[in-house]
Write a protein that holds these residues in place. Structure first.
Motif, short mmCIF file in Angstrom:
data_model
loop_
_atom_site.label_atom_id
_atom_site.label_comp_id
_atom_site.label_asym_id
_atom_site.label_seq_id
_atom_site.Cartn_x
_atom_site.Cartn_y
_atom_site.Cartn_z
N GLU A 14 0.80 -1.23 0.00
CA GLU A 14 0.00 0.00 0.00
C GLU A 14 0.83 1.28 0.00
N PRO A 15 1.86 1.43 0.86
CA PRO A 15 2.60 2.70 0.86
C PRO A 15 3.24 3.02 -0.49
N LEU A 17 2.30 1.89 -3.41
CA LEU A 17 1.28 2.09 -4.44
C LEU A 17 0.64 3.47 -4.34
N HIS A 18 0.50 3.98 -3.11
CA HIS A 18 -0.02 5.35 -2.96
C HIS A 18 0.96 6.35 -3.58
N ALA A 19 2.24 6.16 -3.33
CA ALA A 19 3.25 7.05 -3.93
C ALA A 19 3.23 6.93 -5.46
N ALA A 21 0.69 6.10 -7.33
CA ALA A 21 -0.53 6.71 -7.86
C ALA A 21 -0.32 8.19 -8.17
N GLY A 22 0.42 8.86 -7.29
CA GLY A 22 0.73 10.27 -7.54
C GLY A 22 1.59 10.45 -8.77
N GLU A 31 -5.90 8.32 -13.13
CA GLU A 31 -6.14 8.18 -11.69
C GLU A 31 -6.29 6.70 -11.35
N ARG A 33 -7.77 4.04 -8.92
CA ARG A 33 -8.75 3.79 -7.87
C ARG A 33 -8.42 2.42 -7.29
N ILE A 34 -7.87 2.40 -6.07
CA ILE A 34 -7.28 1.17 -5.53
C ILE A 34 -8.11 0.61 -4.39
N MET A 172 4.06 2.55 7.76
CA MET A 172 2.94 3.44 7.48
C MET A 172 2.23 3.85 8.78
N GLN A 227 9.87 2.74 0.34
CA GLN A 227 8.75 2.42 1.21
C GLN A 227 8.87 1.03 1.85
#
Length: 230
Positions: A14-15, A17-19, A21-22, A31, A33-34, A172, A227
């Motif tokens: 997750e950490p 993948l969030h980075a 996504a940006g 965008e 959507r996860i 996280m 991460q």
């Protein structure tokens, strides 16, 4: 044109993948959507016929999805591997866990032990059995279906409590009141690998393929490494 790409992913990454996504939004204008789930939950959702643009899961799950004709083999990209870590409350004493014997004694001396029923937890159960302490730990063990529930338990816990989780997940939650004691000792460390693939029923296959090409770049690999995803 911005495209929304639906992603089903294991929570351990997750950490990173969030980075990512940006980065995708900046570089490609898309965008992500996860939805995050454990590996067993992902298997259940796929068995129920759910379809996403991109699937991120352990290699065995990706293999099965490709065999079932529900993912495109040629789009497969390695995401990275995640090790297991030992965690306590930020205010708790830090146990010695540098060696297998030290970890064993720390667990036997703990008031309680907490871990999940997903990939990390399944491995730990086997490990504790091999160490000959599983039966002694069971009366003081609490299990949760996923990592975030374990982390929240520890943040709100008390006493001498030792917990385990995927290292990126622990990091996280560190700002919320956790402390990463360290990884499992090297000789018993367990890594779970994750791959990404485009699903055959993808609503936006071309955009999904572009995202996975981006995922394979050195810049993004370094982002995931930062991460805790090797």
């Amino acid at each position: 044109m911005m495209t929304t790409i639906n992603v089903l992913s294991a929570g351990s990454v997750e950490p990173g993948l969030h980075a990512f996504a940006g980065q995708v939004k900046r570089d490609l204008g898309h965008e992500l959507r996860i939805q995050f789930n454990t590996a067993p939950q992902i298997a259940q959702r796929l068995a129920a016929g759910e379809v996403y643009d991109i699937l991120i899961a352990p290699p065995a799950a990706i293999d099965q999805t490709i065999r079932d004709g529900r993912a495109v083999a040629g789009t497969r990209v390695p995401v990275g591997r995640v090790g297991a870590g030992i965690v306590v409350r930020a205010s708790a004493d830090v146990p010695g866990v540098a060696t297998v014997e030290a970890l064993k004694q720390a667990l036997l001396g703990a008031d309680s032990v907490v871990y999940n029923t997903a990939s990390t937890g399944l491995y730990l159960e086997t490990l504790f059995g091999k160490l000959g302490i599983l039966d002694r730990l069971k009366p003081k063990t609490t299990r949760y279906p996923n990592g975030p529930s374990v982390m929240e338990h520890v943040i709100n816990g008390k006493g001498n409590e030792i917990s385990f989780g995927a290292i990126p997940e622990i990091r996280m939650y560190e700002p919320k009141g956790l402390k990463l004691v360290g990884p499992l000792p090297a000789e018993v460390q367990n890594y779970t690998s994750y791959d990404a693939v485009v699903m055959t029923g993808a609503v936006s296959p071309d955009a999904a393929r572009a995202v996975l090409r981006e995922l394979a770049t050195p810049v993004v690999k370094a982002m995931f490494t930062a991460q805790g995803i090797e």
